[in-house]
Design an enzyme around this catalytic site. Sequence first.
Site, PDB file in Angstrom:
ATOM      1  N   HIS A  22     -30.137 -24.451 -39.849  1.00 25.40           N
ATOM      2  CA  HIS A  22     -31.091 -23.725 -39.410  1.00 25.40           C
ATOM      3  C   HIS A  22     -32.725 -24.538 -39.588  1.00 25.40           C
ATOM      4  CE1 HIS A  22     -33.325 -19.724 -39.162  1.00 25.40           C
ATOM      5  NE2 HIS A  22     -34.335 -20.431 -40.040  1.00 25.40           N
ATOM      6  N   GLU A  23     -32.624 -24.878 -40.731  1.00 27.52           N
ATOM      7  CA  GLU A  23     -33.926 -25.771 -40.971  1.00 27.52           C
ATOM      8  C   GLU A  23     -34.280 -27.147 -40.312  1.00 27.52           C
ATOM      9  OE1 GLU A  23     -36.109 -24.198 -42.573  1.00 27.52           O
ATOM     10  OE2 GLU A  23     -34.982 -22.659 -43.440  1.00 27.52           O
ATOM     11  N   HIS A  26     -35.758 -26.115 -37.022  1.00 21.12           N
ATOM     12  CA  HIS A  26     -37.416 -26.163 -37.224  1.00 21.12           C
ATOM     13  C   HIS A  26     -37.972 -27.391 -37.129  1.00 21.12           C
ATOM     14  CE1 HIS A  26     -37.315 -21.774 -37.713  1.00 21.12           C
ATOM     15  NE2 HIS A  26     -36.747 -21.775 -38.755  1.00 21.12           N
TER      16      HIS A  26
END
Length: 447
Positions: A22-23, A26
């Site tokens: 997920h990170e 980003h």
Amino acid sequence: MTTAIWSIFGLLVLLGVLVTFHEWGHYWVAKKLGVKALRFSVGFGKPLWSRFNKHGTEFCIAPIPLGGYVKFVDEREGKVSDEDLPYAFNRQPVWKRILIVLAGPMANFLLAILVYAFVFMLGISVGKPFVTEVYPETPAASANFPGKSEIIDVGGKPVKSTQDSLFAFLDHIGDDTQLDVLVKPVGQDSTQTVTLDISQWQEPDEQKDLFKALGLEFGRVDGPAEIGVVAKDSAAERAGLKVGDRFVSIDGEPIKYWSDMGDIIAANPQQPLQMTIERDDSLIEVTATPDLRPGTETQGVLGVGAAFIGYNTIQYGFFEALGKGSQETWQMVERISSFLGKLVTGKLSIKNVGGPVGIAQGAGQTAQAGMVAFLLYLAMISVNLGFVNLLPIPMLDGGHLMYYLAELIRGKPVSERIMELGMRVGIILLLTLMAVALFFDIDRLNQ
């Protein structure tokens, strides 16, 4: 390992993979769009381990494994040097900020697609969706749903596994409608359609199992007590049993299903049993003494396998697997949307919400079951994580998207005061939801 240790281990691996992916979404998009990251953290708190890359980004692992974050250069969070100002997040056009925020949830959806595709290419054997029992005074009983039957199709959707069938039924809970289920009862060559009145499928007050409220018990596939395999040097081979033999009775007890035979064999280790066998349209008498099942002290084993097939094999080529993975991910998004909609409208109780304890239990159980089961669970939770992060709640990615979309419409950023107020509301809302989910997790454990 004990169940608790498996649960903790499974949860740590699950969260580690999901949070990192997920990170990374980003971080990767921000890097491509010219935004500088100061820290990439898996977990919260003081770093247990860290290292810097050549661009000055600190990658670290922290002790609280309930999430992670990427810290960008941002004037709202501290002083920024003149040379870093062009790379500050807050100075980027709104479309770039939207893409960066969207990248995290999209990474979770991409992970789910890739995991599903990998599993489908690898090839998996899944137990056929099979109803072992129908409970009285339930919608299934009212519809004369046949016990001991394989489910072929639910509401026009073909199902190949127990999980497929459970999800297919859950898609319709709370609906005011009738549901056609195509089944194949044991011992029949043809299928039949059973029409369930789903409007009568209500959440039970005391019984927590939604499917028992529907009236169905799922389990291993059962079938006629016909031998399909005889193991070498087994009790069955010593007794002269052959492939194609069908059990009629054991010690005078009639045998209709494979499970009937298995229960008697398991309960009588090292005890001679008188068996009536049908072979080539004739009845013969055989005496067999079950061996003691290895690793047990009380269970017998005969050394035979059933003639019926209790599983389906799922395997696709590369491109088809990617398509199926995308389809499975989208169907999961639709299910979550439907579930939330029914929670909001009151068709489903909030007690069905799961939290960290339930996720840990699932992670532990699937980790014990094997790599494929764990990967499928990881994919499902990844879709859930991506979806939840898109909800318009301050503190989540969806909350930031809400602010940026408002900025697009208004032509200017949302004020710091409103964002700070939203942050407080978001924290309270998230803590409340976590507390509610944890309460029902613990309540389910105590049942």
